[in-house]
Design a protein around this motif. Structure first.
Motif, PDB file in Angstrom:
ATOM      1  N   ARG A  81     -29.516 -35.646  -3.216  1.00 56.46           N
ATOM      2  CA  ARG A  81     -31.030 -34.934  -3.969  1.00 56.46           C
ATOM      3  C   ARG A  81     -31.863 -34.399  -3.348  1.00 56.46           C
ATOM      4  O   ARG A  81     -32.307 -33.217  -3.656  1.00 56.46           O
ATOM      5  N   THR A  82     -32.290 -35.708  -2.622  1.00 58.42           N
ATOM      6  CA  THR A  82     -33.171 -35.165  -1.623  1.00 58.42           C
ATOM      7  C   THR A  82     -32.412 -33.982  -0.804  1.00 58.42           C
ATOM      8  O   THR A  82     -33.167 -32.375  -0.632  1.00 58.42           O
ATOM      9  N   ARG A  83     -31.122 -34.697  -0.193  1.00 56.91           N
ATOM     10  CA  ARG A  83     -30.266 -32.994   0.480  1.00 56.91           C
ATOM     11  C   ARG A  83     -28.525 -33.337   0.504  1.00 56.91           C
ATOM     12  O   ARG A  83     -28.623 -35.008   0.399  1.00 56.91           O
ATOM     13  N   ILE A 133     -32.467 -39.540  -0.922  1.00 60.80           N
ATOM     14  CA  ILE A 133     -31.098 -40.055  -1.599  1.00 60.80           C
ATOM     15  C   ILE A 133     -30.878 -38.361  -1.147  1.00 60.80           C
ATOM     16  O   ILE A 133     -31.217 -37.733  -1.486  1.00 60.80           O
ATOM     17  N   GLY A 136     -22.912 -49.481  -6.748  1.00 59.01           N
ATOM     18  CA  GLY A 136     -24.852 -49.329  -7.535  1.00 59.01           C
ATOM     19  C   GLY A 136     -24.747 -48.424  -8.691  1.00 59.01           C
ATOM     20  O   GLY A 136     -25.429 -48.339  -8.476  1.00 59.01           O
ATOM     21  N   LEU A 137     -24.037 -48.735  -9.683  1.00 61.64           N
ATOM     22  CA  LEU A 137     -23.972 -48.771 -11.070  1.00 61.64           C
ATOM     23  C   LEU A 137     -23.211 -49.690 -12.423  1.00 61.64           C
ATOM     24  O   LEU A 137     -22.410 -49.622 -12.051  1.00 61.64           O
ATOM     25  N   GLN A 184     -21.158 -36.312  -7.933  1.00 60.53           N
ATOM     26  CA  GLN A 184     -21.310 -35.507  -8.733  1.00 60.53           C
ATOM     27  C   GLN A 184     -22.222 -33.877  -7.462  1.00 60.53           C
ATOM     28  O   GLN A 184     -22.225 -32.677  -7.717  1.00 60.53           O
ATOM     29  N   ASN A 211     -21.515 -45.464  -8.168  1.00 62.42           N
ATOM     30  CA  ASN A 211     -22.156 -45.008  -8.652  1.00 62.42           C
ATOM     31  C   ASN A 211     -21.935 -43.142  -8.362  1.00 62.42           C
ATOM     32  O   ASN A 211     -21.522 -42.856  -7.210  1.00 62.42           O
ATOM     33  N   PRO A 212     -22.657 -42.071  -9.539  1.00 65.24           N
ATOM     34  CA  PRO A 212     -21.526 -40.874  -8.958  1.00 65.24           C
ATOM     35  C   PRO A 212     -22.992 -39.976  -8.516  1.00 65.24           C
ATOM     36  O   PRO A 212     -22.086 -38.716  -8.383  1.00 65.24           O
ATOM     37  N   LEU A 213     -23.867 -40.644  -8.101  1.00 68.59           N
ATOM     38  CA  LEU A 213     -24.421 -39.477  -7.308  1.00 68.59           C
ATOM     39  C   LEU A 213     -24.070 -38.402  -6.087  1.00 68.59           C
ATOM     40  O   LEU A 213     -24.139 -37.931  -6.464  1.00 68.59           O
ATOM     41  N   ARG A 228     -42.282 -49.547  -8.383  1.00 69.14           N
ATOM     42  CA  ARG A 228     -42.428 -48.321  -8.150  1.00 69.14           C
ATOM     43  C   ARG A 228     -42.247 -47.760  -9.247  1.00 69.14           C
ATOM     44  O   ARG A 228     -41.552 -48.282 -10.769  1.00 69.14           O
ATOM     45  N   ASN A 252     -36.487 -43.283   1.541  1.00 65.19           N
ATOM     46  CA  ASN A 252     -36.995 -42.861   0.202  1.00 65.19           C
ATOM     47  C   ASN A 252     -35.872 -41.582   0.407  1.00 65.19           C
ATOM     48  O   ASN A 252     -37.019 -40.424   0.012  1.00 65.19           O
ATOM     49  N   ALA A 279     -36.367 -29.083  -2.283  1.00 66.90           N
ATOM     50  CA  ALA A 279     -35.167 -29.628  -2.446  1.00 66.90           C
ATOM     51  C   ALA A 279     -35.476 -29.579  -4.438  1.00 66.90           C
ATOM     52  O   ALA A 279     -34.575 -29.358  -4.956  1.00 66.90           O
ATOM     53  N   ALA A 326     -32.263 -44.851   0.331  1.00 66.65           N
ATOM     54  CA  ALA A 326     -32.804 -44.232  -1.230  1.00 66.65           C
ATOM     55  C   ALA A 326     -33.921 -45.269  -1.068  1.00 66.65           C
ATOM     56  O   ALA A 326     -34.928 -44.685  -1.655  1.00 66.65           O
ATOM     57  N   PHE A 327     -34.027 -46.344  -1.196  1.00 65.08           N
ATOM     58  CA  PHE A 327     -35.044 -47.042  -1.278  1.00 65.08           C
ATOM     59  C   PHE A 327     -35.944 -47.467  -0.786  1.00 65.08           C
ATOM     60  O   PHE A 327     -35.501 -46.452   1.091  1.00 65.08           O
ATOM     61  N   HIS A 328     -37.232 -48.091  -0.028  1.00 66.77           N
ATOM     62  CA  HIS A 328     -38.444 -48.076   0.576  1.00 66.77           C
ATOM     63  C   HIS A 328     -38.325 -49.148   1.259  1.00 66.77           C
ATOM     64  O   HIS A 328     -39.331 -48.991   2.288  1.00 66.77           O
ATOM     65  N   LYS A 329     -37.130 -49.495   1.352  1.00 66.39           N
ATOM     66  CA  LYS A 329     -36.624 -50.456   2.610  1.00 66.39           C
ATOM     67  C   LYS A 329     -35.274 -50.738   2.498  1.00 66.39           C
ATOM     68  O   LYS A 329     -34.233 -50.574   1.911  1.00 66.39           O
ATOM     69  N   GLY A 384     -29.609 -45.093 -10.502  1.00 64.95           N
ATOM     70  CA  GLY A 384     -28.589 -45.642 -11.598  1.00 64.95           C
ATOM     71  C   GLY A 384     -27.766 -46.547 -11.400  1.00 64.95           C
ATOM     72  O   GLY A 384     -27.230 -47.019 -11.465  1.00 64.95           O
ATOM     73  N   MET A 385     -28.710 -47.570 -10.030  1.00 68.64           N
ATOM     74  CA  MET A 385     -28.286 -48.776  -9.557  1.00 68.64           C
ATOM     75  C   MET A 385     -29.176 -50.463 -10.694  1.00 68.64           C
ATOM     76  O   MET A 385     -28.246 -50.872 -10.635  1.00 68.64           O
ATOM     77  N   ASN A 438     -44.881 -44.418  -0.105  1.00 72.41           N
ATOM     78  CA  ASN A 438     -43.081 -43.763  -0.861  1.00 72.41           C
ATOM     79  C   ASN A 438     -43.031 -43.102  -1.592  1.00 72.41           C
ATOM     80  O   ASN A 438     -43.598 -43.160  -2.448  1.00 72.41           O
ATOM     81  N   ILE A 439     -42.689 -42.007  -1.405  1.00 75.80           N
ATOM     82  CA  ILE A 439     -42.303 -40.965  -2.681  1.00 75.80           C
ATOM     83  C   ILE A 439     -40.716 -40.675  -2.605  1.00 75.80           C
ATOM     84  O   ILE A 439     -40.377 -40.355  -1.045  1.00 75.80           O
ATOM     85  N   ALA A 440     -39.596 -40.534  -3.325  1.00 79.93           N
ATOM     86  CA  ALA A 440     -38.136 -40.346  -3.243  1.00 79.93           C
ATOM     87  C   ALA A 440     -38.298 -38.889  -4.350  1.00 79.93           C
ATOM     88  O   ALA A 440     -38.781 -39.782  -5.149  1.00 79.93           O
ATOM     89  N   GLY A 441     -37.286 -39.071  -3.839  1.00 80.31           N
ATOM     90  CA  GLY A 441     -36.783 -37.714  -5.032  1.00 80.31           C
ATOM     91  C   GLY A 441     -35.946 -36.276  -4.273  1.00 80.31           C
ATOM     92  O   GLY A 441     -36.205 -36.340  -3.139  1.00 80.31           O
ATOM     93  N   PRO A 442     -36.008 -34.994  -5.489  1.00 83.56           N
ATOM     94  CA  PRO A 442     -36.460 -35.059  -6.224  1.00 83.56           C
ATOM     95  C   PRO A 442     -35.325 -36.259  -7.122  1.00 83.56           C
ATOM     96  O   PRO A 442     -34.067 -36.110  -6.871  1.00 83.56           O
ATOM     97  N   PHE A 471     -27.750 -43.570 -18.688  1.00 81.60           N
ATOM     98  CA  PHE A 471     -29.116 -43.660 -17.982  1.00 81.60           C
ATOM     99  C   PHE A 471     -30.351 -42.472 -18.064  1.00 81.60           C
ATOM    100  O   PHE A 471     -29.905 -41.274 -17.419  1.00 81.60           O
TER     101      PHE A 471
END
Lengths: 501, 296
Positions: free
Chosen positions: A244-246, A241, A267-268, A433, A428-430, B46, A239, B28, A200-203, B222-223, B86-90, B237
């Motif tokens: 969310r992304t898939r 998630i 992670g919450l 959910q 973490n709920p992601l 970010r 990047n 998405a 999820a992060f850029h690194k 959420g982290m 970097n673009i993260a989402g949605p 959050f």
């Protein structure tokens, strides 16, 4: 002990060994080798690694302290069952490459584990030498030796890329890129599967990159492990998630993944639920450390665009390793006073003794048996002070630790500029959910069987999202167990497919 | 995988729009969601930006932002063909869409950008849409035409009266609430202070009002908890519980304070960036930046 004296002692031991006269008494007589480290007052002003590692002579002397017990009780204390006795013997013999090979049979990340594993409650707790001295601190320093060999290997500059089995064309998705995920990715890639890691992060690197500070775990070590994964053909997508992304369902039904490992970490961040926790200057440990580590806020204005509040007086609430990391990071960010507030006593602190020791050396002030019950803000809603209450220890609770009981009318205040809440993480709920049918427990952690398999076919999980809060090595153990199960599942699937054809 | 800027527009002196490649996010994303971007992996911060639109065929998303701090200034200096690493989402929960009946969509400043996909989707659900768009002056008003196309009634206000009605958005909002047919739902996206006052208006008339909050974030998953706000007295959050909340329950005053947590740092970073640009001769036309600490 000077390096010269150490060399002399080592020569004597080698000579005795050659003559076949080396007795356990000789081994017991070798002094424990202290870990060289930066001076405390110097290091509190830099982010370089605190401990600098054994010299070759030190490592061999420490290795000579090992009795080589037939039963090797230390191995039972290791969550991934490294063949400790043999790798230590190899170090004593000066055969460092052999030692590294032995460790790598069971552990993919020795440079990390040698640094951050709580050996004093694992392998070293069982060590016969420590038991003989009735002091776990006098056990053979297995962790320091593991680190020595790993660092020696890195210096040789030889990339040790594991062999890959014939390609299977089976696709594995690894969600998250922390220690458990790295092991799961490597082990499934070794079996010939097509592995993709989603971060999820850029690194990539998970908690080893955003959470554990540079001064305890240099980031270049983690990067090297990630490089090895990529050289093995593992794809790392940043990047991204999952949820969310898939979604996991999309990965499996539309993107062709045959198996999934969820290693997203906890992670919450938990907060205390007290008044004033949303004031400016109140951080979760995750936010403070992520800004400082991943985003390099210590370089703000000079190579980093991420700011962090440079508090002069700061309190960290909690008693775990993360609390120690926050307190020590605060010093490095220029704090003059760092208070560590903990409801119980030092004895009940979950942090490693070594971390507590380092924090104290650097000047963190420990305030035990007290905890904030209110954070007080100024007219701009910035933290001004905390109101604390004193505690005493009562009866043991279900964790076996004595329960802290608040003492009535014992309130007092401490003036502060910032507060860091380091009391742990929830799930973490992601993923939960967005993944119907994934069974969670009442805290939101994923329920798995003994092979780390979840309630969904083809989906495994491990590390903090399953265990709540654990260690790097336990996450690695689960990553490995899940990979074994995934490889078995995929080979069965493959033979079914070839049967169908 | 970096993200290429396909087109770029300057909507007003300090407001910019780009279409940038992000195929997975474009397919998405749903109205109400946002992304987090970091221009460069090594030094950038970010920042969250709401998605102003998606083109699933081209695989691009549209971002609209106001130049305020260093990162938004740097973003504004990127040209077509250049990339964002970097673009993260949605991220965030999508807007809850249904046929409420009569819906008022109130947009302020660049809040119009994230509001447009929501208003469009609400229209498709069969709602009757009254849009109120506010800006400080005519120059700063954006997306009027786009809103006109999907609104049953459109009201434009400017603070200085240079265009439309000289008023704050709260005035027409109050009048609409007083009409015989009271609105069934209000959506407000804009500066935090505007959302606060809109909610005070609708509270008097008991009209349910959703707002979209744009707080400081780091990870957006959420982290870190840096985006926490008080909703009904409890911490939530924005990144995972929001970004949309019942506006009548938001503690706006606290949120405003939290938004200013790094104001001094932001100022310093922006000045450094401008000086650096001057030195290398990029900054031909000096641009006065707004002094607010908020990015919508």
């Amino acid at each position: 002990m000077t390096e010269q004296k150490r060399q002399q002692l080592l020569d004597e031991l080698l000579e005795k060994q050659k003559q076949g006269q080396l007795k356990p008494a000789d081994r017991f007589a070798i002094p424990c080798q202290a870990m060289p480290q930066q001076d405390a007052m110097e290091r509190r002003n830099n982010v370089e690694e605190v401990t600098t590692g054994y010299s070759e002579t030190q490592a061999r002397l420490e290795a000579f302290r090992c009795l080589g017990c037939k039963t090797a009780p230390c191995v039972a204390g290791c969550p991934v069952r490294i063949n400790i006795k043999d790798f230590i013997t190899a170090i004593a013999d000066g055969e460092f490459a052999k030692a590294l090979g032995i460790i790598k049979e069971n552990s993919l990340l020795p440079a990390v584990c040698g640094r951050v594993c709580p050996q004093e409650v694992q392998c070293q707790e069982k060590c016969t030498v420590g038991l003989k001295f009735k002091d776990v601190n006098k056990a053979v320093s297995i962790g320091r030796l593991e680190r020595f060999v790993a660092d020696w290997g890195a210096e040789q500059n030889e990339k040790d890329v594991p062999k890959i089995a014939a390609k299977t064309k089976m696709k594995v998705a690894i969600i998250g890129s922390g220690p458990g995920s790295i092991v799961a990715a490597a082990d499934t890639a070794r079996a010939g599967h097509d592995v993709t890691v989603f971060e999820a992060f850029h690194k990539p690197g998970g908690v080893m990159v955003y959470g554990i500070p540079e001064f305890r775990l240099p980031k270049k070590i983690v990067q090297k492990e990630i490089d090895v994964l990529e050289e093995m053909g593992v794809k790392i997508i940043r990047n991204f998630i999952v949820g969310r992304t898939r979604t996991i369902e999309q990965l499996m039904s539309e993107d062709g993944f045959d198996a999934v490992y969820i290693g997203v970490g906890a992670g919450l961040p938990s907060f205390m639920g007290i008044q004033g926790e949303s004031l400016v200057g109140v951080y979760s440990a995750n936010e403070y450390l992520t800004r400082a580590n991943l985003m390099k806020a210590y370089k703000f204005g000079n190579g980093s665009d991420t700011p962090i509040i440079r508090a002069k007086k700061i309190a960290v609430v909690g008693g775990g390793n993360v609390a120690m990391d926050c307190a020590r990071m605060a010093l490095r960010l220029g704090a003059e006073k760092v208070y560590l507030l903990y409801r119980r006593t030092e004895k009940e602190m979950p942090a490693r003794v070594e971390e507590v020791h380092h924090a104290k050396e650097e000047g963190v002030e420990f305030h035990t048996l007290q905890s904030p019950q209110k954070i007080i803000g100024d007219e701009n809603s910035c933290v001004k002070a905390v109101e604390c209450i004193k505690y005493q220890l009562g009866e043991p609770d279900e964790s076996g630790r004595r329960r802290p009981v608040a003492i009535e009318n014992s309130e007092f205040t401490i003036d502060l500029d910032a507060v860091i809440i380091a009391i742990g993480n929830g799930a973490n709920p992601l993923i939960g959910q967005t993944t119907p049918n994934l069974k969670l427990n009442k805290w939101g952690n994923i329920i798995v069987d003994e092979n780390c398999k979840t309630s969904i076919d083809g989906v495994w999980a491990g590390g903090d999202i399953v265990l709540g809060s654990a260690t790097v090595i336990l996450a690695m153990g689960q990553g490995r167990a899940a990979a074994v199960a995934i490889n078995k599942y995929l080979s069965e699937k493959l033979s079914e497919r070839s049967g169908d054809n | 995988m970096s993200h290429k800027i396909i087109s770029r527009e300057q909507l007003s002196e300090n407001v910019f729009a780009i279409d940038v490649t992000a195929e997975l996010i474009a397919s998405a994303a749903k109205p109400g969601q946002f992304i987090i971007l970091a221009i460069n992996s090594e030094y950038s911060e970010r920042i969250p930006l709401t998605i102003a639109g998606c083109d699933t065929e081209k695989g691009t998303i549209r971002l609209i932002w106001q130049r305020l701090g260093k990162t938004t200034a740097e973003l504004a200096d990127l040209k077509v063909g250049e990339t964002i690493e970097n673009i993260a989402g949605p991220l965030g929960k999508p807007t809850h869409l249904e046929n409420f009946g009569l819906v008022v969509c109130v947009g302020g400043g660049i809040g119009n950008a994230p509001l447009l996909p929501i208003a469009t989707a609400l229209k498709k659900q069969g709602n009757k849409i009254i849009s109120i768009l506010g800006a400080r002056n005519k120059e700063l008003l954006i997306l009027e035409k786009e809103f006109a196309a999907i609104s049953d009634e459109l009201i434009v206000t400017t603070d200085d009266g240079s265009y439309g009605r000289k008023a704050l958005v709260t005035e027409p909002l109050k009048e609409i609430c007083q009409r015989k047919q009271k609105p069934d739902k209000v959506f407000v996206i804009g500066p935090t202070i505007m959302m606060k006052f809109c909610c005070e208006v609708t509270r008097q008339f008991a009209v349910p009002t959703d707002v979209s909050l744009n707080t400081i974030m780091v990870d957006g998953t959420g982290m870190c908890g840096g985006c926490r706000v008080e909703i009904d007295g409890k911490p939530k959050f924005v990144c995972v519980d929001g970004p949309e909340f019942d506006g009548h329950k938001v503690n706006f005053d606290l949120m405003l304070k939290r938004l200013n947590a790094y104001k001094n740092n932001e100022q310093k970073a922006l000045e450094q960036y401008k000086n650096h640009k001057c030195k290398i001769g990029l900054d031909k036309k000096k641009s006065p930046d707004s002094n607010g600490g908020e990015i919508i």
